[in-house]
Design a protein around this motif. Structure first.
Motif, mmCIF file in Angstrom:
data_model
loop_
_atom_site.group_PDB
_atom_site.id
_atom_site.type_symbol
_atom_site.label_atom_id
_atom_site.label_comp_id
_atom_site.label_asym_id
_atom_site.label_seq_id
_atom_site.Cartn_x
_atom_site.Cartn_y
_atom_site.Cartn_z
ATOM 1 N N GLU A 191 -0.864 -6.712 5.877
ATOM 2 C CA GLU A 191 0.292 -6.581 5.069
ATOM 3 C C GLU A 191 -0.038 -6.845 3.423
ATOM 4 O O GLU A 191 0.585 -6.323 2.448
ATOM 5 C CB GLU A 191 1.236 -7.569 5.571
ATOM 6 C CG GLU A 191 2.090 -7.208 6.830
ATOM 7 C CD GLU A 191 0.973 -7.596 7.874
ATOM 8 O OE1 GLU A 191 -0.083 -8.219 7.745
ATOM 9 O OE2 GLU A 191 1.168 -7.338 9.226
ATOM 10 N N GLU A 192 -0.824 -7.650 3.221
ATOM 11 C CA GLU A 192 -0.907 -7.845 1.852
ATOM 12 C C GLU A 192 -1.913 -6.710 1.065
ATOM 13 O O GLU A 192 -1.816 -6.489 0.041
ATOM 14 C CB GLU A 192 -2.091 -9.311 1.576
ATOM 15 C CG GLU A 192 -1.315 -10.600 1.986
ATOM 16 C CD GLU A 192 -2.193 -11.690 1.705
ATOM 17 O OE1 GLU A 192 -3.321 -11.531 1.132
ATOM 18 O OE2 GLU A 192 -1.954 -12.886 2.314
ATOM 19 N N MET A 193 -2.647 -6.293 1.920
ATOM 20 C CA MET A 193 -3.299 -4.852 1.447
ATOM 21 C C MET A 193 -2.482 -3.849 0.871
ATOM 22 O O MET A 193 -2.440 -3.405 -0.100
ATOM 23 C CB MET A 193 -4.234 -4.286 2.765
ATOM 24 C CG MET A 193 -5.472 -5.033 3.069
ATOM 25 S SD MET A 193 -6.499 -4.268 4.242
ATOM 26 C CE MET A 193 -7.680 -5.546 4.630
ATOM 27 N N LEU A 194 -1.236 -3.505 1.818
ATOM 28 C CA LEU A 194 -0.456 -2.688 1.456
ATOM 29 C C LEU A 194 0.518 -3.230 0.205
ATOM 30 O O LEU A 194 0.994 -2.480 -0.602
ATOM 31 C CB LEU A 194 0.578 -2.406 2.553
ATOM 32 C CG LEU A 194 -0.172 -1.774 3.849
ATOM 33 C CD1 LEU A 194 0.695 -1.607 5.179
ATOM 34 C CD2 LEU A 194 -0.825 -0.291 3.441
ATOM 35 N N ALA A 195 0.828 -4.532 0.135
ATOM 36 C CA ALA A 195 1.571 -5.120 -0.728
ATOM 37 C C ALA A 195 1.201 -5.078 -1.704
ATOM 38 O O ALA A 195 1.586 -5.027 -2.946
ATOM 39 C CB ALA A 195 2.051 -6.480 -0.426
#
Length: 581
Positions: free
Chosen positions: A136-140
């Motif tokens: 999720e952090e990668m995409l965010a």
């Protein structure tokens, strides 16, 4: 073995019972070795079928690429572009812009999750890495920043402990339509050593990367950015002033500046120093004699400060660009066998100012400097053989463990003391127990010898271990080979009309260029010297010079080249000097 199987089952719960039994078999030989990373971290490696299958760091188990090729779905996999493999193998971590996002989305992982890295179009993993952030952090973050800390890659030292096979071609489970959409993106890679870098070696199989020459162009462009700086600075039509060029150079990192310096010296050496008659040319000679002489005043070549880290890897990059061809003519010793002088990069290279006008004078003045030779460091090693296992297993060593003579000595001394085998009446003797009897005594001696002197005990032990040797050439990584190192062999042969010739063999094993040795000898003794294939030795040559020249040869090898006398055979055949009356 039972504990290892339970640890593997806990670490990789997706393995079925049948797969686990196949992975850690009951009856087949399973070896354990210990290696060290460049950071000095101890790494335990488990070997099966002569391939490393697991490695353990700080009590955490990780699979090798050999294991992942058999079980490609063992870890969540993230794909990257084929040119990125070279950067990963060079010690870089995987940055998120280099990750291909498939149409089905990225696998869901958490920070610290162990992941596999694959190349686009092939499901066979080429690296093992740890996620630095959740999906999720990668995409965010917009797929920016460092995504994975790389622990182990195809082509590194750990891979070299196995059979050095190449990744199989495994079709992707889902076709990546997003791959084509992102084909123009450039990967961002952090050029620092991975957390537990295992010092990857540069040998690479081009077919695996599925790259045609056209597909290699983006990689070549990335690797040649520094070279472009030098080429542009040398073009007279460039409008930029010297000050602007200096500012542009200062804006680059020290690593980029060292890469640029290596490119400049490389093309300068090929264009002005190396001739077709010099080939094949030892890579160590090319670096020490040719490239160093092309280095501008006030600067110094240091491969460790470049992004390549090793000169063999730098040459491999040039080979991929079809500038030259490098082959291992002798095991562990690479030579340049072909140069494409018609390559556009060589033809377009302009010699920097300060070299062109004084190149002729510099060539003559640097003649002596170009002949600089550094004797290799040679260390005898010993491998634990099957017969000697009972004597060494108490100290934690197994079959194939590699030890130095001092390590063998300490192990034997500790074994004797721990088992209280020192003779009470004469401490110069050691009592022979059942294990020492089986390991060190012949059958005819077993009923006759009950005690051994310390020196005889150690010499018998060394004689029964497998001989190995480690050779470290200047500026290169150590190479361990089986058997004893063959000495430089000097013989005197009789020719027609009672003429004698001196024949020298095995110069290549010590990093000496036979052609350079022949030229030097010819100038010293003013006699004809030739080079011919060495009989019975594939890809080796011998130097032949008229007359008995062992006196001159001994002085050159022992005093100038600083080679140890024990590695030179035949010096006793020198002609005896006449006595003064």
């Amino acid at each position: 073995r039972r504990k290892l199987r339970s640890d593997v089952a806990a670490a990789f719960p997706t393995l079925s019972t049948e797969q686990l039994a196949e992975f850690i078999p009951n009856k087949e030989e399973l070896n354990v070795i210990k290696i060290y990373s460049h950071k000095g971290e101890a790494i335990t490696v488990y070997m099966n079928h002569r391939n490393p299958i697991l490695f353990e760091v700080e009590k955490v188990l990780y699979p090798t690429v050999y294991t992942l090729w058999v079980y490609p779905d063992l870890l969540p996999a993230f794909s990257t572009w084929p040119p990125v493999l070279q950067k990963l193998a060079g010690g870089a971590d995987l940055m998120l812009p280099g990750v291909v996002v498939p149409s089905s989305g990225l696998p869901r992982v958490q920070r610290g999750t162990l992941c596999a890295v694959t190349l686009l179009g092939n499901r066979a993993p080429v690296a093992v890495a740890v996620a630095t952030m959740p999906t999720e952090e990668m995409l965010a973050a917009g797929m920016k920043g460092k995504g994975f800390a790389v622990l182990h890659t195809y082509l590194d030292h750990l891979w070299e402990y196995g059979d050095k096979s190449y990744p199989p071609t495994l079709a992707p489970l889902v076709t990546d339509s997003a791959g084509k959409e992102r084909a123009g993106d450039e990967e961002e890679l952090q050029g620092k050593e991975p957390v537990t870098s295992l010092s990857p070696e540069p040998q690479q199989h081009v077919d695996i990367r599925d790259l045609s020459l056209k597909e290699q162009e983006p990689c070549a462009e990335l690797l040649a950015k520094e070279e472009a700086h030098e080429n542009r600075a040398a073009e007279p039509a460039e409008d930029a002033s010297t000050e602007e060029q200096q500012e542009a150079e200062d804006s680059r990192t020290p690593q980029e500046q060292m890469d640029a310096l290596f490119n400049q010296c490389f093309f300068h050496a090929l264009k002005c120093k190396v001739k077709k008659s010099d080939l094949p040319l030892l890579t160590s000679t090319f670096l020490g004699s040719h490239m160093f002489s092309c280095c501008p005043a006030g600067k110094q070549l240091d491969i460790k400060k470049s992004s390549y880290k090793k000169f063999s890897k730098f040459l491999q990059c040039m080979q991929q660009q079809q500038i030259l061809q490098v082959k291992e003519l002798t095991k562990g010793v690479e030579s340049i066998v072909e140069v494409n002088w018609k390559h556009p990069d060589i033809k377009a290279f302009a010699v920097p100012e300060g070299f062109s006008s004084a190149s002729a004078a510099q060539d003559s003045k640097s003649e002596d400097r170009e002949q600089v030779y550094h004797a290799p460091e040679i260390i005898p090693l010993y491998g634990v053989s099957t017969k000697m296992i009972p004597l060494f297993q108490e100290s934690g060593h197994r079959k194939g463990s590699i030890l130095s003579s001092s390590e063998v000595r300490n192990i034997i001394i500790n074994y004797v003391k721990n088992n209280e085998l020192v003779d009470e009446t004469n401490k110069n003797f050691v009592k022979v127990n059942a294990i020492l009897c089986d390991c060190l005594l012949d059958k005819s001696e077993q009923d006759e010898i009950s005690h051994l002197k310390w020196d005889e005990l150690l010499s018998r032990c060394l004689d029964r271990l497998q001989p190995l040797h480690q050779v470290t050439f200047f500026g290169q990584e150590p190479v361990v080979r089986k058997g004893n190192l063959e000495p430089i062999d000097i013989t005197i042969a009789q020719r027609s009309s009672n003429k004698k010739v001196t024949i020298i063999k095995n110069l290549e094993l010590y990093g000496l260029d036979p052609q350079c040795v022949a030229n030097t000898l010819q100038q010293k003794v003013q006699a004809s010297a030739t080079i011919s294939p060495a009989p019975g030795a594939k890809d080796r040559v011998q130097v032949q010079i008229q007359g008995n020249q062992i006196h001159h040869l001994a002085k050159m090898l022992l005093e100038e080249y600083q080679l140890p006398r024990k590695y030179i055979q035949g010096l006793e055949k020198a002609p005896k000097l006449g006595r003064k009356k």
